[in-house]
Scaffold this motif. Structure first.
Motif, PDB file in Angstrom:
ATOM      1  N   SER A  28       0.833  -1.206   0.000  1.00 32.62           N
ATOM      2  CA  SER A  28       0.000   0.000   0.000  1.00 32.62           C
ATOM      3  C   SER A  28       0.864   1.251   0.000  1.00 32.62           C
ATOM      4  O   SER A  28       0.537   2.252  -0.651  1.00 32.62           O
ATOM      5  CB  SER A  28      -0.918   0.008   1.228  1.00 32.62           C
ATOM      6  N   ALA A  29       1.983   1.205   0.728  1.00 39.05           N
ATOM      7  CA  ALA A  29       2.900   2.348   0.777  1.00 39.05           C
ATOM      8  C   ALA A  29       3.497   2.629  -0.597  1.00 39.05           C
ATOM      9  O   ALA A  29       3.566   3.787  -1.054  1.00 39.05           O
ATOM     10  CB  ALA A  29       4.000   2.094   1.799  1.00 39.05           C
ATOM     11  N   VAL A  30       3.924   1.561  -1.270  1.00 40.50           N
ATOM     12  CA  VAL A  30       4.503   1.729  -2.613  1.00 40.50           C
ATOM     13  C   VAL A  30       3.457   2.289  -3.576  1.00 40.50           C
ATOM     14  O   VAL A  30       3.724   3.200  -4.357  1.00 40.50           O
ATOM     15  CB  VAL A  30       5.048   0.382  -3.130  1.00 40.50           C
ATOM     16  N   ALA A  31       2.234   1.753  -3.509  1.00 34.80           N
ATOM     17  CA  ALA A  31       1.164   2.223  -4.387  1.00 34.80           C
ATOM     18  C   ALA A  31       0.873   3.696  -4.141  1.00 34.80           C
ATOM     19  O   ALA A  31       0.616   4.461  -5.084  1.00 34.80           O
ATOM     20  CB  ALA A  31      -0.097   1.384  -4.167  1.00 34.80           C
ATOM     21  N   TRP A  32       0.904   4.122  -2.893  1.00 33.04           N
ATOM     22  CA  TRP A  32       0.646   5.525  -2.561  1.00 33.04           C
ATOM     23  C   TRP A  32       1.718   6.431  -3.161  1.00 33.04           C
ATOM     24  O   TRP A  32       1.406   7.453  -3.773  1.00 33.04           O
ATOM     25  CB  TRP A  32       0.588   5.692  -1.039  1.00 33.04           C
ATOM     26  N   ILE A  33       2.971   6.049  -2.988  1.00 32.41           N
ATOM     27  CA  ILE A  33       4.072   6.880  -3.500  1.00 32.41           C
ATOM     28  C   ILE A  33       4.016   6.969  -5.022  1.00 32.41           C
ATOM     29  O   ILE A  33       4.200   8.045  -5.613  1.00 32.41           O
ATOM     30  CB  ILE A  33       5.428   6.305  -3.040  1.00 32.41           C
ATOM     31  N   VAL A  34       3.734   5.842  -5.670  1.00 34.15           N
ATOM     32  CA  VAL A  34       3.644   5.831  -7.136  1.00 34.15           C
ATOM     33  C   VAL A  34       2.555   6.788  -7.623  1.00 34.15           C
ATOM     34  O   VAL A  34       2.730   7.508  -8.618  1.00 34.15           O
ATOM     35  CB  VAL A  34       3.372   4.399  -7.648  1.00 34.15           C
ATOM     36  N   GLN A  35       1.427   6.835  -6.919  1.00 32.12           N
ATOM     37  CA  GLN A  35       0.334   7.723  -7.318  1.00 32.12           C
ATOM     38  C   GLN A  35       0.626   9.194  -7.020  1.00 32.12           C
ATOM     39  O   GLN A  35       0.057  10.081  -7.659  1.00 32.12           O
ATOM     40  CB  GLN A  35      -0.957   7.306  -6.611  1.00 32.12           C
ATOM     41  N   LEU A  36       1.494   9.448  -6.051  1.00 35.31           N
ATOM     42  CA  LEU A  36       1.870  10.826  -5.752  1.00 35.31           C
ATOM     43  C   LEU A  36       2.821  11.412  -6.789  1.00 35.31           C
ATOM     44  O   LEU A  36       2.853  12.630  -6.990  1.00 35.31           O
ATOM     45  CB  LEU A  36       2.528  10.914  -4.369  1.00 35.31           C
ATOM     46  N   VAL A  37       3.597  10.561  -7.426  1.00 35.76           N
ATOM     47  CA  VAL A  37       4.644  11.029  -8.344  1.00 35.76           C
ATOM     48  C   VAL A  37       4.114  11.977  -9.428  1.00 35.76           C
ATOM     49  O   VAL A  37       4.724  13.021  -9.699  1.00 35.76           O
ATOM     50  CB  VAL A  37       5.387   9.824  -8.964  1.00 35.76           C
ATOM     51  N   PRO A  38       2.963  11.688 -10.093  1.00 31.43           N
ATOM     52  CA  PRO A  38       2.479  12.625 -11.129  1.00 31.43           C
ATOM     53  C   PRO A  38       2.154  14.024 -10.591  1.00 31.43           C
ATOM     54  O   PRO A  38       1.993  14.959 -11.382  1.00 31.43           O
ATOM     55  CB  PRO A  38       1.210  11.939 -11.663  1.00 31.43           C
ATOM     56  N   VAL A 101      -7.186  20.253  -6.557  1.00 34.01           N
ATOM     57  CA  VAL A 101      -7.759  19.164  -5.761  1.00 34.01           C
ATOM     58  C   VAL A 101      -7.471  17.866  -6.502  1.00 34.01           C
ATOM     59  O   VAL A 101      -7.878  17.698  -7.655  1.00 34.01           O
ATOM     60  CB  VAL A 101      -9.278  19.343  -5.565  1.00 34.01           C
ATOM     61  N   VAL A 102      -6.757  16.953  -5.836  1.00 33.99           N
ATOM     62  CA  VAL A 102      -6.403  15.679  -6.478  1.00 33.99           C
ATOM     63  C   VAL A 102      -6.833  14.521  -5.577  1.00 33.99           C
ATOM     64  O   VAL A 102      -6.884  14.653  -4.342  1.00 33.99           O
ATOM     65  CB  VAL A 102      -4.892  15.586  -6.774  1.00 33.99           C
ATOM     66  N   PHE A 103      -7.142  13.401  -6.196  1.00 30.88           N
ATOM     67  CA  PHE A 103      -7.555  12.202  -5.474  1.00 30.88           C
ATOM     68  C   PHE A 103      -6.497  11.122  -5.631  1.00 30.88           C
ATOM     69  O   PHE A 103      -6.054  10.832  -6.746  1.00 30.88           O
ATOM     70  CB  PHE A 103      -8.895  11.691  -6.021  1.00 30.88           C
ATOM     71  N   ILE A 104      -6.091  10.534  -4.517  1.00 33.99           N
ATOM     72  CA  ILE A 104      -5.158   9.413  -4.518  1.00 33.99           C
ATOM     73  C   ILE A 104      -5.881   8.227  -3.896  1.00 33.99           C
ATOM     74  O   ILE A 104      -6.377   8.301  -2.768  1.00 33.99           O
ATOM     75  CB  ILE A 104      -3.884   9.726  -3.703  1.00 33.99           C
ATOM     76  N   SER A 105      -5.934   7.112  -4.616  1.00 36.77           N
ATOM     77  CA  SER A 105      -6.691   5.949  -4.153  1.00 36.77           C
ATOM     78  C   SER A 105      -5.910   5.159  -3.108  1.00 36.77           C
ATOM     79  O   SER A 105      -4.700   4.968  -3.235  1.00 36.77           O
ATOM     80  CB  SER A 105      -7.031   5.029  -5.326  1.00 36.77           C
ATOM     81  N   ALA A 128      -2.589   6.417   8.761  1.00 39.46           N
ATOM     82  CA  ALA A 128      -1.456   6.896   9.555  1.00 39.46           C
ATOM     83  C   ALA A 128      -0.171   6.822   8.732  1.00 39.46           C
ATOM     84  O   ALA A 128       0.687   7.720   8.792  1.00 39.46           O
ATOM     85  CB  ALA A 128      -1.331   6.073  10.836  1.00 39.46           C
ATOM     86  N   MET A 129      -0.054   5.760   7.943  1.00 36.55           N
ATOM     87  CA  MET A 129       1.124   5.596   7.098  1.00 36.55           C
ATOM     88  C   MET A 129       1.192   6.665   6.004  1.00 36.55           C
ATOM     89  O   MET A 129       2.253   7.282   5.795  1.00 36.55           O
ATOM     90  CB  MET A 129       1.108   4.210   6.454  1.00 36.55           C
ATOM     91  N   VAL A 130       0.072   6.927   5.324  1.00 35.95           N
ATOM     92  CA  VAL A 130       0.123   7.872   4.207  1.00 35.95           C
ATOM     93  C   VAL A 130       0.339   9.303   4.691  1.00 35.95           C
ATOM     94  O   VAL A 130       0.909  10.128   3.965  1.00 35.95           O
ATOM     95  CB  VAL A 130      -1.134   7.787   3.308  1.00 35.95           C
ATOM     96  N   ILE A 131      -0.074   9.602   5.915  1.00 36.37           N
ATOM     97  CA  ILE A 131       0.211  10.937   6.472  1.00 36.37           C
ATOM     98  C   ILE A 131       1.718  11.122   6.615  1.00 36.37           C
ATOM     99  O   ILE A 131       2.281  12.153   6.216  1.00 36.37           O
ATOM    100  CB  ILE A 131      -0.498  11.129   7.826  1.00 36.37           C
ATOM    101  N   VAL A 132       2.389  10.102   7.164  1.00 36.66           N
ATOM    102  CA  VAL A 132       3.846  10.181   7.333  1.00 36.66           C
ATOM    103  C   VAL A 132       4.542  10.281   5.974  1.00 36.66           C
ATOM    104  O   VAL A 132       5.434  11.114   5.772  1.00 36.66           O
ATOM    105  CB  VAL A 132       4.355   8.953   8.116  1.00 36.66           C
ATOM    106  N   LEU A 133       4.130   9.450   5.028  1.00 34.61           N
ATOM    107  CA  LEU A 133       4.761   9.450   3.700  1.00 34.61           C
ATOM    108  C   LEU A 133       4.548  10.779   2.977  1.00 34.61           C
ATOM    109  O   LEU A 133       5.486  11.340   2.389  1.00 34.61           O
ATOM    110  CB  LEU A 133       4.196   8.309   2.852  1.00 34.61           C
ATOM    111  N   THR A 134       3.332  11.288   3.011  1.00 35.46           N
ATOM    112  CA  THR A 134       3.022  12.523   2.280  1.00 35.46           C
ATOM    113  C   THR A 134       3.703  13.720   2.915  1.00 35.46           C
ATOM    114  O   THR A 134       4.225  14.601   2.219  1.00 35.46           O
ATOM    115  CB  THR A 134       1.498  12.755   2.217  1.00 35.46           C
ATOM    116  N   ARG A 135       3.711  13.769   4.234  1.00 37.02           N
ATOM    117  CA  ARG A 135       4.386  14.863   4.937  1.00 37.02           C
ATOM    118  C   ARG A 135       5.872  14.889   4.550  1.00 37.02           C
ATOM    119  O   ARG A 135       6.445  15.950   4.281  1.00 37.02           O
ATOM    120  CB  ARG A 135       4.244  14.694   6.448  1.00 37.02           C
ATOM    121  N   GLY A 136       6.485  13.700   4.501  1.00 38.79           N
ATOM    122  CA  GLY A 136       7.891  13.627   4.137  1.00 38.79           C
ATOM    123  C   GLY A 136       8.148  14.035   2.700  1.00 38.79           C
ATOM    124  O   GLY A 136       9.104  14.780   2.414  1.00 38.79           O
TER     125      GLY A 136
END
Length: 446
Positions: A28-38, A101-105, A128-136
């Motif tokens: 899930s962490a990897v999927a989140w980061i991949v979707q943030l890249v664009p 405004v963007v949506f990340i699944s 909780a994980m995506v908050i830490v990843l996105t903040r970083g």
């Protein structure tokens, strides 16, 4: 006996769900980061970044970005919605001309069970994980220039602007009161003006053309006006959810006919479908996305943002019309202390535990702060009540700047409630039906 038999099943589920969550969470962490890249360029250019995890739901995907653009006016804002299939209209990002405004699944395994969603990994762990990843990521990409916060943190900041001293106490230091935030959201709109919400012109032209064709094909009189009818009904077995549910679509059809006769085409949104017989009966006078054969997400946004008047319930589908300051009538309304700006309110009735109807005056005085309806059972508006409310509303809209003829009755409602803080009005039809005789209310009669 049933509980005894289910006990080992529950233990096995707890073990399995925790192990599965721990195993899937890295993916899930990897999927989140991949979707943030664009969206790296947006993060690099933003002054303010807000991540929406909790609170969640469609309503907050409207309130959140709108609060953000007013709190941080003239700053570059990025609002990220942590989304999934069950709650969001991902086309809302088309509405704002002055904020991204963007949506990340979320990368989750989900199961819908008894109108609730079971998720693996657990939603709390995932978010909780995506908050830490996105903040970083925001800190690194913006070189520390962008301010990152969660939606909950932004709401806490907004809540500190309350005129009620209790929200400055330690009790509310880390706790958001959703009612207070919704009230402050309306107050800040009055003081910080922003552009209204609209879909791109291409979509608006297409919808207007289809609606005009459906209206004229049904032989209705022109010029055509429009009304958004938002009816909210959730099957979730949650007490507060059920208290705000609407009466049936059938209960509103007499009022729809009255609106048609007054020149309003009714655009239905929310949780009810238009049956084939009803579609034929109204012949372009009552339409939804299915009747028009259009994208339901786009239709929902168009109907709420482009109409002349709004009629509906307490729920997420009301907020676009609220932002655009569209004159509104709220029916089947509860709690009694709540209100909306630029709106008239027609409350639900109530019975006590003995089955006796509770007088209207008592609902808005003694029981006004009981948001759980512990006093008895709520009664949804009848077809006659809805027609009466709509009839008065059509007249009220024509004189929207006139003084409130029932301000003295509304004064029974405590002044520190959201009803008064937002500037709401009582529906004349509700007052006439539910408040006792003039002598008993203390009104001076001629």
């Amino acid at each position: 006996m049933r509980h005894v038999l289910l006990f080992p099943v529950r233990i096995l589920w707890k073990i399995f769900s925790r192990v599965a969550s721990a195993l899937i969470l890295p993916f899930s962490a990897v999927a989140w980061i991949v979707q943030l890249v664009p969206h790296i360029s947006k993060m690099a250019n933003a002054n303010e970044v807000v991540l929406m995890t909790n609170p969640t739901g469609f309503g907050h995907s409207i309130i959140g970005p709108d609060v953000m653009r007013r709190l941080y006016k003239r700053k570059r804002c990025l609002f990220i919605v942590t989304s999934w299939l069950y709650e969001h209209n991902q086309k809302v990002g088309l509405l704002w001309p002055d904020i991204d405004v963007v949506f990340i699944s979320r990368f989750l395994a989900t199961l819908l069970h008894q109108n609730r969603v079971i998720a693996i990994p657990f939603l709390r762990w995932h978010d909780a994980m995506v908050i830490v990843l996105t903040r970083g990521m925001v800190a690194v990409i913006s070189h520390g220039w962008a301010n990152f916060q969660t939606l909950y943190e932004m709401y806490l900041g907004l809540q500190k602007q309350s005129s009620d001293p209790k929200y400055l106490s330690d009790e509310y230091k880390s706790y958001v009161d959703g009612v207070e935030v919704t009230t402050l959201f309306q107050i800040i709109q009055k003081h910080v003006r922003s552009l209204p919400l609209h879909l791109p012109q291409t979509f608006r032209d297409e919808f207007n053309l289809q609606l005009e064709q459906a209206w004229t094909a049904g032989g209705h009189a022109t010029p055509r006006k429009t009304c958004c009818l938002y009816l909210r009904y959730e099957d979730r077995d949650a007490h507060t959810t059920m208290l705000r549910n609407s009466s049936s679509l059938e209960n509103h059809l007499l009022a729809v006919r009255h609106l048609n006769e007054a020149g309003y085409q009714v655009l239905l949104t929310g949780d009810f479908k238009i049956e084939a017989a009803t579609k034929m009966e109204f012949d372009g006078g009552l339409v939804n996305a299915d009747v028009l054969g259009v994208d339901p997400d786009l239709f929902q946004l168009f109907a709420a943002s482009e109409v002349d008047i709004f009629i509906g319930n307490h729920g997420g589908g009301e907020f676009i019309s609220l932002i655009n300051e569209i004159p509104s009538l709220y029916i089947d309304w509860f709690p009694y202390s709540h209100g909306r700006k630029n709106a008239w309110i027609y409350y639900k009735s109530a019975r006590d535990w003995n089955g006796e109807m509770i007088p209207g005056k008592r609902l808005i005085t003694d029981l006004v702060h009981d948001i759980k309806a512990s006093f008895g059972t709520l009664v949804n508006n009848s077809p006659d009540e809805i027609v009466a409310a709509v009839t008065c509303f059509i007249k009220d809209v024509e004189g929207v700047d006139h003084s409130d003829p029932y301000a003295d009755i509304a004064a029974f409602i405590p002044q520190n409630t959201p009803f008064h803080r937002t500037g709401a009005r009582l529906s004349p039809a509700w007052v006439q039906r539910n408040i006792l005789t003039d002598d008993e209310t203390g009104r001076v009669t001629a």
